[in-house]
Design a protein around this motif. Structure first.
Motif, mmCIF file in Angstrom:
data_model
loop_
_atom_site.group_PDB
_atom_site.id
_atom_site.type_symbol
_atom_site.label_atom_id
_atom_site.label_comp_id
_atom_site.label_asym_id
_atom_site.label_seq_id
_atom_site.Cartn_x
_atom_site.Cartn_y
_atom_site.Cartn_z
ATOM 1 N N UNK A 189 38.457 -40.534 -31.558
ATOM 2 C CA UNK A 189 38.983 -41.505 -30.597
ATOM 3 C C UNK A 189 40.123 -42.312 -31.194
ATOM 4 N N UNK A 190 39.838 -42.902 -32.352
ATOM 5 C CA UNK A 190 40.779 -43.884 -32.882
ATOM 6 C C UNK A 190 41.974 -43.219 -33.546
ATOM 7 N N UNK A 191 41.751 -42.074 -34.162
ATOM 8 C CA UNK A 191 42.816 -41.456 -34.942
ATOM 9 C C UNK A 191 43.630 -40.459 -34.134
ATOM 10 N N UNK A 192 42.960 -39.753 -33.208
ATOM 11 C CA UNK A 192 43.643 -38.676 -32.497
ATOM 12 C C UNK A 192 43.702 -38.895 -30.990
ATOM 13 N N UNK A 193 43.109 -39.973 -30.537
ATOM 14 C CA UNK A 193 43.163 -40.272 -29.109
ATOM 15 C C UNK A 193 42.423 -39.269 -28.247
ATOM 16 N N UNK A 194 41.488 -38.553 -28.854
ATOM 17 C CA UNK A 194 40.711 -37.578 -28.097
ATOM 18 C C UNK A 194 39.318 -38.138 -27.840
ATOM 19 N N UNK A 195 38.955 -38.260 -26.565
ATOM 20 C CA UNK A 195 37.675 -38.849 -26.230
ATOM 21 C C UNK A 195 36.755 -37.842 -25.583
ATOM 22 N N UNK A 196 35.633 -37.610 -26.189
ATOM 23 C CA UNK A 196 34.639 -36.693 -25.644
ATOM 24 C C UNK A 196 33.814 -37.451 -24.612
ATOM 25 N N UNK A 197 33.823 -36.961 -23.403
ATOM 26 C CA UNK A 197 33.106 -37.712 -22.371
ATOM 27 C C UNK A 197 31.948 -36.942 -21.773
ATOM 28 N N UNK A 198 31.883 -35.685 -22.072
ATOM 29 C CA UNK A 198 30.857 -34.859 -21.441
ATOM 30 C C UNK A 198 30.739 -33.587 -22.261
ATOM 31 N N UNK A 199 29.564 -32.978 -22.259
ATOM 32 C CA UNK A 199 29.406 -31.733 -23.006
ATOM 33 C C UNK A 199 28.284 -30.896 -22.408
ATOM 34 N N UNK A 200 28.407 -29.591 -22.592
ATOM 35 C CA UNK A 200 27.322 -28.699 -22.195
ATOM 36 C C UNK A 200 26.810 -28.000 -23.446
ATOM 37 N N UNK A 201 25.512 -27.844 -23.528
ATOM 38 C CA UNK A 201 24.937 -27.168 -24.681
ATOM 39 C C UNK A 201 24.111 -25.956 -24.259
ATOM 40 N N UNK A 202 24.184 -24.951 -25.090
ATOM 41 C CA UNK A 202 23.333 -23.770 -24.917
ATOM 42 C C UNK A 202 22.472 -23.649 -26.160
ATOM 43 N N UNK A 203 21.174 -23.606 -25.955
ATOM 44 C CA UNK A 203 20.260 -23.683 -27.072
ATOM 45 C C UNK A 203 19.450 -22.398 -27.203
ATOM 46 N N UNK A 204 19.347 -21.930 -28.419
ATOM 47 C CA UNK A 204 18.595 -20.715 -28.692
ATOM 48 C C UNK A 204 17.823 -20.866 -29.993
ATOM 49 N N UNK A 205 16.896 -19.969 -30.194
ATOM 50 C CA UNK A 205 16.252 -19.864 -31.500
ATOM 51 C C UNK A 205 16.822 -18.648 -32.205
ATOM 52 N N UNK A 206 17.220 -18.840 -33.447
ATOM 53 C CA UNK A 206 17.790 -17.735 -34.211
ATOM 54 C C UNK A 206 17.158 -17.691 -35.595
ATOM 55 N N UNK A 207 17.390 -16.599 -36.304
ATOM 56 C CA UNK A 207 16.884 -16.477 -37.670
ATOM 57 C C UNK A 207 17.996 -16.827 -38.643
ATOM 58 N N UNK A 208 17.645 -17.556 -39.691
ATOM 59 C CA UNK A 208 18.642 -17.969 -40.682
ATOM 60 C C UNK A 208 19.144 -16.763 -41.458
ATOM 61 N N UNK A 209 20.470 -16.640 -41.568
ATOM 62 C CA UNK A 209 20.995 -15.605 -42.454
ATOM 63 C C UNK A 209 21.004 -16.149 -43.877
ATOM 64 N N UNK A 210 21.368 -15.297 -44.821
ATOM 65 C CA UNK A 210 21.225 -15.678 -46.231
ATOM 66 C C UNK A 210 22.038 -16.928 -46.567
ATOM 67 N N UNK A 211 23.295 -16.936 -46.140
ATOM 68 C CA UNK A 211 24.161 -18.054 -46.494
ATOM 69 C C UNK A 211 23.658 -19.357 -45.885
ATOM 70 N N UNK A 212 23.310 -19.282 -44.623
ATOM 71 C CA UNK A 212 22.798 -20.468 -43.935
ATOM 72 C C UNK A 212 21.512 -20.959 -44.575
ATOM 73 N N UNK A 213 20.652 -19.999 -44.895
ATOM 74 C CA UNK A 213 19.365 -20.352 -45.483
ATOM 75 C C UNK A 213 19.558 -21.176 -46.748
ATOM 76 N N UNK A 214 20.512 -20.765 -47.544
ATOM 77 C CA UNK A 214 20.735 -21.494 -48.781
ATOM 78 C C UNK A 214 21.218 -22.913 -48.514
ATOM 79 N N UNK A 215 22.153 -23.023 -47.589
ATOM 80 C CA UNK A 215 22.701 -24.346 -47.291
ATOM 81 C C UNK A 215 21.641 -25.283 -46.723
ATOM 82 N N UNK A 216 20.767 -24.746 -45.894
ATOM 83 C CA UNK A 216 19.751 -25.594 -45.263
ATOM 84 C C UNK A 216 18.453 -25.620 -46.071
ATOM 85 N N UNK A 217 18.441 -24.921 -47.179
ATOM 86 C CA UNK A 217 17.261 -24.906 -48.044
ATOM 87 C C UNK A 217 16.020 -24.405 -47.318
ATOM 88 N N UNK A 218 16.208 -23.294 -46.605
ATOM 89 C CA UNK A 218 15.068 -22.637 -45.971
ATOM 90 C C UNK A 218 15.047 -21.176 -46.410
#
Lengths: 254, 254
Positions: free
Chosen positions: A185-214
């Motif tokens: 908002x303050x730096x780029x003048x871009x204001x998020x006013x609304x959003x849509x989300x799509x939610x799923x369950x997925x399996x952690x891949x190797x790289x992600x697993x390491x980052x999230x410690x799972x």
DNA sequence: ACGCATTTGTTCGTATGTATT
DNA sequence: TAATACATACGAACAAATGCG
């Protein structure tokens, strides 16, 4: 003063609204315009109802109804005795307006953020499509990790239109205290006013697993968010992977 | 007519609302009462604004504001020229009011439902706590499977207070066409008006995997829903496991 | 097919209450 | 205390959608 309930003539201040919509809808459109044009910035007060009524040559009640809807949509915030303010991702009191993750137990502890990456590159086809970019246009990719109580919880990949976010760097992101959307908002003048989300369950891949410690293959919540600014223009595509062992995504239905 | 804006005296029709709330809030509370007491049933029209204004001895505008809020909360539905109606899980046209699952591609095909189980038993501690039951009180457990295009997608475990759902059987459920909540409305007088969900990613256990036709350990979306009726009384605890390979849970933020 | 009555939707105007500075 | 701004409440009129005769 006979012509009270007629649509205003498309004369002086004709707006973007179709001429055959209710007056308060036209006023609403004009207000959105002013917001879009940064006549009033996030956190600032807009003119009082009476002032706006005078400006638009309508009654206070009509302005009220327009503001009511904008407040219901979250673009404005009313405060009795003080005024009506442009909604912001700053303050927003308790927490991040769009983050729906809550700990299973206890209060929402503040999260630590770590920026893993921030680079400019050409938008992949899928990203370009979502963000309405021409194929090959520049985009910014931010990758970050959110942790609670020292344990990683969220891995975010955030795609932004390069044209709107010139000068966004990892340093700028890391140095920022407070919600990232506040920086936008303050730096780029871009204001998020609304959003849509799509939610799923997925399996952690190797790289992600390491980052999230799972463990690799561990179930993660995948949250794909498309955020929009005024005029429903898409300005952010985000993919979050949430570790939901001690947290959950909360939602209210009605 | 000087006493316009004063709170009504707690005399004749004193309601549940604290005496010092705005008039329209008091009217709203009275309307909720009538809904709760089934004076008007789901799908039916409530009296016109003018009738209600006469009944409560207030202006039409005040009734309007009360109805506005109830409509915003989803308890009532306004239809210009026709009247204001009690919201229902029937019709609701397009789809199930509370089901946020959407196919990744294509339109929302109608789902097939199969009732796997329906039995009465003592509520486990966790269920009793959520539903405000005394420990050991009777509850109904329904287990069912939703499929799209012949492929299982959702496995639901649904807990209901036994006292409210006397006579609910697998046959009754299987025989019912239309949303389950519609059956609850018409057969048991229980209306779900609001719900909170907690969403997580989990790994499929062996039994679940078989029912949903996935590998054991496959990531599934776990959706825990607590549904409430008038007065915020909890009346359903539901745990759904969603197979999100071809579907996703959609949500809108603002 | 037309018009009328009903019901919600829109708009104005005015007065007063309540919170903030 | 006074001024300001939003919140509540009333009343009145007309518009637009619907359903019925």
């Amino acid at each position: 003063m006979p012509s009270a309930a007629h649509p205003v003539e498309p004369s002086a201040d004709a707006g973007a609204a179709p001429a055959f919509s209710p007056l308060y809808q036209q006023i609403k459109a004009l207000l959105v315009r002013s917001l879009q044009g940064s006549e009033w910035r996030p956190g600032e007060a807009i003119p009082s109802e009476l002032e706006l009524a005078a400006r638009f040559k309508v009654s206070q009640g009509t302005v009220r109804k327009a503001i009511d809807e904008l407040a219901a949509e979250g673009l404005l915030v009313r405060r009795q005795g003080k005024g009506t303010f442009v909604a912001t991702h700053a303050e927003q009191t308790v927490q991040y307006r769009f983050l729906r993750l809550a700990p299973d137990e206890g209060a929402t502890a503040p999260v630590e953020r770590r920026v893993l990456d921030c680079r400019r590159l050409r938008a992949p086809a899928e990203v370009a499509r979502a963000l309405d970019l021409k194929s090959g246009e520049a985009a910014v990719l931010v990758r970050r990790l959110l942790s609670a109580q020292g344990r990683p919880v969220v891995l975010d990949d955030i795609w932004l239109p390069g044209a709107l976010f010139k000068g966004l760097t990892a340093e700028k992101l890391s140095g920022w205290r407070g919600p990232m959307y506040e920086l936008f908002e303050s730096e780029f003048g871009v204001r998020m006013i609304r959003a849509e989300e799509q939610i799923r369950a997925v399996a952690a891949d190797a790289a992600t697993a390491q980052l999230l410690a799972v463990e690799p293959g561990a179930p993660l919540l995948s949250v794909e968010r498309l955020s929009r600014t005024y005029g429903d223009k898409p300005v952010e595509l985000r993919r979050g992977l949430y570790h939901t062992a001690q947290h959950h995504y909360r939602n209210e239905l009605s």
